[in-house]
Write a protein that holds these residues in place. Structure first.
Motif, PDB file in Angstrom:
ATOM      1  N   THR A   8       1.297  -1.122   0.191  1.00 51.36           N
ATOM      2  CA  THR A   8       0.023   0.229   0.038  1.00 51.36           C
ATOM      3  C   THR A   8       0.908   1.572   0.259  1.00 51.36           C
ATOM      4  OG1 THR A   8      -0.025   0.283   2.614  1.00 51.36           O
ATOM      5  CG2 THR A   8      -1.812  -1.388   0.542  1.00 51.36           C
ATOM      6  N   ASP A   9      -0.100   2.161   0.337  1.00 57.66           N
ATOM      7  CA  ASP A   9       1.435   3.337   0.289  1.00 57.66           C
ATOM      8  C   ASP A   9       2.076   3.693   1.600  1.00 57.66           C
ATOM      9  OD1 ASP A   9       0.115   4.624  -2.142  1.00 57.66           O
ATOM     10  OD2 ASP A   9      -1.557   5.580  -1.824  1.00 57.66           O
ATOM     11  N   ALA A  10       1.356   3.137   2.192  1.00 55.55           N
ATOM     12  CA  ALA A  10       2.193   3.225   3.812  1.00 55.55           C
ATOM     13  C   ALA A  10       3.118   2.176   3.910  1.00 55.55           C
ATOM     14  CB  ALA A  10       0.604   3.383   4.630  1.00 55.55           C
ATOM     15  N   LYS A  11       2.553   0.766   3.511  1.00 48.36           N
ATOM     16  CA  LYS A  11       2.841  -0.400   4.094  1.00 48.36           C
ATOM     17  C   LYS A  11       3.274  -1.146   2.772  1.00 48.36           C
ATOM     18  CE  LYS A  11       0.111  -1.090   7.668  1.00 48.36           C
ATOM     19  NZ  LYS A  11      -0.089  -1.300   8.971  1.00 48.36           N
ATOM     20  N   ILE A  12       3.732  -2.578   3.764  1.00 47.53           N
ATOM     21  CA  ILE A  12       3.445  -4.032   3.286  1.00 47.53           C
ATOM     22  C   ILE A  12       2.118  -4.713   4.439  1.00 47.53           C
ATOM     23  CG2 ILE A  12       3.933  -6.430   2.431  1.00 47.53           C
ATOM     24  CD1 ILE A  12       6.642  -4.919   1.100  1.00 47.53           C
ATOM     25  N   VAL A  13       0.778  -5.391   3.713  1.00 46.61           N
ATOM     26  CA  VAL A  13       0.745  -5.752   4.438  1.00 46.61           C
ATOM     27  C   VAL A  13      -0.006  -7.561   4.550  1.00 46.61           C
ATOM     28  CG1 VAL A  13      -2.556  -5.531   5.572  1.00 46.61           C
ATOM     29  CG2 VAL A  13      -0.853  -3.464   4.270  1.00 46.61           C
ATOM     30  N   PRO A  14       0.164  -7.726   5.847  1.00 46.32           N
ATOM     31  CA  PRO A  14      -0.074  -9.177   5.238  1.00 46.32           C
ATOM     32  C   PRO A  14      -1.601  -9.687   5.064  1.00 46.32           C
ATOM     33  CG  PRO A  14       0.462  -8.705   7.909  1.00 46.32           C
ATOM     34  CD  PRO A  14       0.365  -7.793   6.864  1.00 46.32           C
ATOM     35  N   ALA A  15      -1.668 -10.374   3.688  1.00 44.17           N
ATOM     36  CA  ALA A  15      -2.938 -10.590   3.723  1.00 44.17           C
ATOM     37  C   ALA A  15      -3.572 -11.597   3.224  1.00 44.17           C
ATOM     38  CB  ALA A  15      -2.789  -9.950   2.448  1.00 44.17           C
TER      39      ALA A  15
END
Length: 264
Positions: A8-15
Motif C-alpha cells: 500500500t502507500d503506507a506499508k506492506i500488509v499481510p493478507a
C-alpha cells in the motif's frame, strides 16, 4: 488458503485472498507473512481465521513472503521443452540457483546493462514449509507449504556465451518475479495437471501443462534434499513448458515496454 503481502502507500500488509478475490488484511493476526507463517503450525493458525470479518486492503502484490531464503531452479524439466530445444531428456534433475531477490508479480522486469536476449519462462514454484533433508519421494509433499506462479527470467547471452553455470543469466535484479500469492497445498488437488501459459503484449507465447514434467514435484523435492537441506521459505521453481523466446525460429526476446503475463 491463498496468502499474500500487499504493498500500500503506507506499508506492506499481510493478507489472504477471499473467495471473491479480494485481499483481506491479516494484520490483526500476524505481523507479516514469513517462513514461520508457512510452517505446518503457522498455516494451522491462519486456517482458523475467519476472513469475512477482516478489512479489505487495496494495493499491489509484493513478494508473498517477507524472507525468501533461496530460489532453487530445475532446468529442462518438460519433455516438450526439451524437444523444442533439441536437447536430450536429462537422467537427473538439472539443478541451479537464482542469486537474486524475488520481486512481486506486478513489479517491473529491468533488463540488465548489455542485455540483448532477455527471455521469459513461466514456471510452477514449490514453496517449502518444513525442513527437508534426505527425504523420500513418498514424504516429499509433506514438506511443501504450497505453490506459486514464477517467471524464471533469463538473459540467454549471459547464460550461454560467458562460460560456467547458468546462474550468470538467471540472477540479474528483478529476474525472479513470483506470486501474486502462495496457494497452500490443499488448494491444488492435482499438481501434475495444471494448465500453464505466458503472453507477451497479449500474444500467446507459452502454452503447456505440468502433465509434461519429466520429474514430478515429489521427485524434485526429494532429489534436492539429498544434496541441500531445504528450509521453510525456500522456493524451488520446477522448469518451463515450450514457447520460450530462445526456442523460436527466429528467436524472440523482450524489449523495453513489453508486458509479460504468466498464468497457471
Amino acid at each position: 488458503m491463498k496468502l499474500c503481502r500487499i504493498r500500500t502507500d503506507a506499508k506492506i500488509v499481510p493478507a489472504a485472498v477471499d473467495d471473491a478475490g479480494s485481499f483481506r488484511d491479516l494484520s490483526a493476526h500476524v505481523a507479516d507473512i514469513g517462513p514461520d507463517q508457512i510452517t505446518p503450525e503457522g498455516l494451522t493458525a491462519l486456517r482458523n481465521v475467519d476472513l469475512t470479518g477482516l478489512p479489505i486492503v487495496e494495493g499491489t502484490p509484493a513478494p508473498f513472503l517477507s524472507d525468501v531464503r533461496r530460489v532453487f531452479c530445475i532446468g529442462l524439466n518438460y519433455y516438450d521443452h526439451a524437444a523444442e530445444m533439441d536437447l536430450p531428456v536429462p537422467e537427473h534433475p538439472i539443478l541451479f540457483m537464482k542469486a537474486c531477490a524475488v520481486t512481486g508479480a506486478n513489479d517491473p522486469i529491468v533488463m540488465p546493462k548489455g542485455s540483448t536476449k532477455t527471455d521469459w519462462e513461466v514456471e510452477l514454484g514449490v514453496v517449502i514449509g518444513s525442513t527437508a533433508k534426505n527425504i523420500s519421494e513418498a514424504h516429499a509433499l509433506a514438506h511443501v507449504a504450497g505453490y506459486c506462479v514464477a517467471n524464471d527470467v533469463s538473459e540467454r547471452s549471459f547464460q550461454m556465451d560467458f562460460g560456467g553455470q547458468w546462474v550468470k543469466g538467471k540472477s540479474a535484479d528483478t529476474f525472479a518475479p513470483i506470486g501474486p500469492f502462495l496457494a497452500t497445498r490443499d488448494e491444488v488437488a492435482v499438481v501434475h495437471n495444471l494448465a500453464m501459459s505466458l503472453k507477451v503484449n497479449g500474444e500467446p507465447m507459452q502454452t503447456g501443462s505440468t502433465a509434461t514434467m519429466i520429474f514430478s514435484v515429489p521427485q524434485i523435492v526429494a532429489h534436492v534434499s539429498r544434496f541441500v537441506t531445504l528450509h521453510p521459505g525456500d522456493i524451488v521453481i520446477t522448469g518451463t513448458p515450450p514457447g520460450v523466446g530462445v526456442g523460436m525460429k527466429p528467436p524472440r526476446f523482450l524489449k523495453a515496454g513489453d508486458v509479460v503475463e504468466a498464468k497457471i
